[in-house]
Design a protein around this motif. Structure first.
Motif, PDB file in Angstrom:
ATOM      1  N   GLU A  62       0.868  -1.215   0.078  1.00 58.23           N
ATOM      2  CA  GLU A  62       0.027  -0.149   0.079  1.00 58.23           C
ATOM      3  C   GLU A  62       0.969   1.174   0.140  1.00 58.23           C
ATOM      4  OE1 GLU A  62      -2.335  -0.712   3.490  1.00 58.23           O
ATOM      5  OE2 GLU A  62      -3.708  -1.705   2.483  1.00 58.23           O
ATOM      6  N   ALA A  63       1.968   1.074   0.466  1.00 57.33           N
ATOM      7  CA  ALA A  63       2.878   2.477   0.472  1.00 57.33           C
ATOM      8  C   ALA A  63       3.476   2.798  -0.721  1.00 57.33           C
ATOM      9  CB  ALA A  63       4.193   2.018   1.636  1.00 57.33           C
ATOM     10  N   ALA A  64       3.551   1.732  -1.662  1.00 54.96           N
ATOM     11  CA  ALA A  64       4.353   2.163  -2.827  1.00 54.96           C
ATOM     12  C   ALA A  64       3.824   1.799  -4.235  1.00 54.96           C
ATOM     13  CB  ALA A  64       5.341   1.312  -3.029  1.00 54.96           C
ATOM     14  N   LEU A  65       2.445   1.018  -4.259  1.00 56.06           N
ATOM     15  CA  LEU A  65       1.946   0.676  -5.449  1.00 56.06           C
ATOM     16  C   LEU A  65       1.373   1.768  -6.234  1.00 56.06           C
ATOM     17  CD1 LEU A  65      -0.036  -2.580  -4.896  1.00 56.06           C
ATOM     18  CD2 LEU A  65       1.885  -2.480  -6.312  1.00 56.06           C
ATOM     19  N   SER A  66       1.057   2.945  -5.604  1.00 59.44           N
ATOM     20  CA  SER A  66       0.641   4.284  -6.414  1.00 59.44           C
ATOM     21  C   SER A  66       1.669   4.739  -7.059  1.00 59.44           C
ATOM     22  CB  SER A  66      -0.131   5.179  -5.317  1.00 59.44           C
ATOM     23  OG  SER A  66       1.103   5.474  -4.296  1.00 59.44           O
ATOM     24  N   GLU A  67       2.966   4.543  -7.048  1.00 58.64           N
ATOM     25  CA  GLU A  67       4.017   5.229  -7.590  1.00 58.64           C
ATOM     26  C   GLU A  67       4.555   4.389  -8.768  1.00 58.64           C
ATOM     27  OE1 GLU A  67       5.235   7.882  -6.290  1.00 58.64           O
ATOM     28  OE2 GLU A  67       4.063   7.971  -4.384  1.00 58.64           O
TER      29      GLU A  67
END
Length: 321
Positions: free
Chosen positions: A293-298
Motif C-alpha cells: 500500500e505504501a508504494a503501488l501508487s508510484e
C-alpha cells in the motif's frame, strides 16, 4: 487480494513498461572503454535490445514485465507488447547483447545478468525464446566462472546483493543447466545456511531497493528442506515498517519505493514457504499488505526516477508464479 490487484493493474504495468522502454533518454550508459575512440554515440550502438528505460538492467527488467504479462491470460495490450518485443528481441539484436556480455563478463553482474536468465526462463515457449537463448547461455557461463571465486556474500540492499541474484538465476538453472543449479544451491548453503540472528532493525540503508534479510530468507526458502526452523533462528523478529520516501525525484532515495514492494514480495514468499497454520504467516502477510500500500501508487505517473523500473517489483509482488 493479490490476484485482484494484478488483474486491475496488468494493463497499467504493461503500458508503463512499454513507455519506459521507448523512452531512450535520459540513459545511464555504463561502458568499459577499451581505448580513446571507444565511446558510443548512442546507447543502441552497444545495446540494440536494451536501450531505453534509463539503463541496461532496468530496460532488461521491463522486457521481463512484458514477457511475463504476455505469457499470462490477463487483459494487456498484446499487440503493442508483441510489436515492441519483436523489435527489441530480434535475434540479431540479442546476439549483440550476448557478445557484449561475453566480452565484458562483469557487465551488470550479478543483477542484470541474473535478470537476463529469468527473462529467458519466463520466455520459454514464446516466439522470443530462441533469440534470448544466446544471452542466457552467456550469462550462465559468466556465473559458472564467477560464483566459485566469490568468497563472501554481498549483503547490500542494492544491485550487488548476492542472495537476490542467486534467486533469479535458480529457475533458469533448474530448467536448463543442472551444473549451474548445483552451483547456485551450493553457493547459497555455503554463504547463508549458518546465518543466525540477523539484525533486521539495521535496515534500511538510505538507498536500498532490496531487503538483505528478506532476499536471503526468500532464497533459502527455495533451497533448504527445513526452512521454517532456519527462519526461526535467522529472523526471530520480522517487524518491518514501510520505508518513508522523502524525494521521489532523487533516483537513489526513490529506491525506497522499490524496497517497499520488494519487501512485500519477500514477505509473501516467506509466508508461502511456511506451514499454513504457522503463527508467523498472518503477521507476514499483514506486513506485506502495508508495504504494498505504501508504494503501488508510484508505479506509473510518478517521476521517471521511479517509473523506469518500479513496475518490475510491482509485478514480482503481485504475480508470484
Amino acid at each position: 487480494m493479490w490476484a485482484d490487484l494484478l488483474t486491475e493493474r496488468a494493463d497499467e504495468l504493461a503500458r508503463t513498461a512499454i513507455d519506459s522502454i521507448r523512452r531512450e533518454f535520459p540513459y545511464h550508459l555504463r561502458h568499459m572503454m577499451q581505448g580513446p575512440g571507444d565511446h558510443p554515440a548512442h546507447p543502441r550502438d552497444v545495446h540494440p535490445s536494451f536501450h531505453g528505460s534509463f539503463d541496461w538492467h532496468s530496460c532488461l527488467e521491463m522486457h521481463w514485465v512484458l514477457v511475463r504479462l504476455h505469457q499470462s491470460d490477463l487483459d494487456v495490450p498484446r499487440g503493442d507488447i508483441e510489436a515492441l518485443l519483436d523489435e527489441r528481441l530480434a535475434p540479431e539484436a540479442v546476439a549483440v547483447e550476448a557478445a557484449y556480455c561475453a566480452e565484458n563478463p562483469h557487465h551488470s553482474r550479478p543483477y542484470g545478468q541474473a535478470w537476463a536468465l529469468w527473462l529467458a526462463h519466463d520466455a520459454a515457449g514464446s516466439r522470443w525464446a530462441d533469440a534470448l537463448a544466446p544471452l542466457a547461455r552467456t550469462a550462465a557461463a559468466n556465473f559458472t566462472a564467477w560464483l566459485p571465486k566469490l568468497t563472501y556474500p554481498v549483503r547490500q540492499g542494492m544491485h550487488g546483493n548476492t542472495a537476490f541474484a542467486l534467486s533469479r538465476i535458480l529457475p533458469y538453472a533448474e530448467a536448463n543447466d543442472p551444473a549451474l543449479r548445483q552451483l547456485v544451491v551450493d553457493t547459497a548453503l555455503r554463504m547463508f545456511a549458518s546465518d543466525k540472528a540477523y539484525p533486521a532493525d539495521y535496515e534500511p540503508s538510505g538507498f536500498d531497493f532490496l531487503s538483505p534479510a528478506l532476499c536471503e530468507a526468500e532464497l533459502m526458502a527455495s533451497v533448504l528442506p527445513d526452512f521454517p526452523a532456519w527462519l526461526a533462528e535467522f529472523l526471530p523478529e520480522a517487524a518491518f515498517t514501510p520505508a518513508h520516501v522523502s524525494d521521489s525525484t532523487d533516483g537513489l532515495i526513490a529506491h525506497l519505493h522499490g524496497l517497499n514492494l520488494s519487501r512485500a514480495w519477500g514477505l509473501r514468499r516467506i509466508a508461502s514457504a511456511l506451514p499454513p497454520d504457522d503463527a508467523r504467516v498472518e503477521p507476514l502477510l499483514e506486513s506485506a499488505k502495508r508495504h504494498a500500500e505504501a508504494a503501488l501508487s508510484e508505479v506509473s505517473g510518478s517521476d521517471f526516477a521511479v517509473e523506469h523500473w518500479l513496475a518490475v517489483y510491482a509485478l514480482l509482488l503481485l504475480d508470484v508464479r
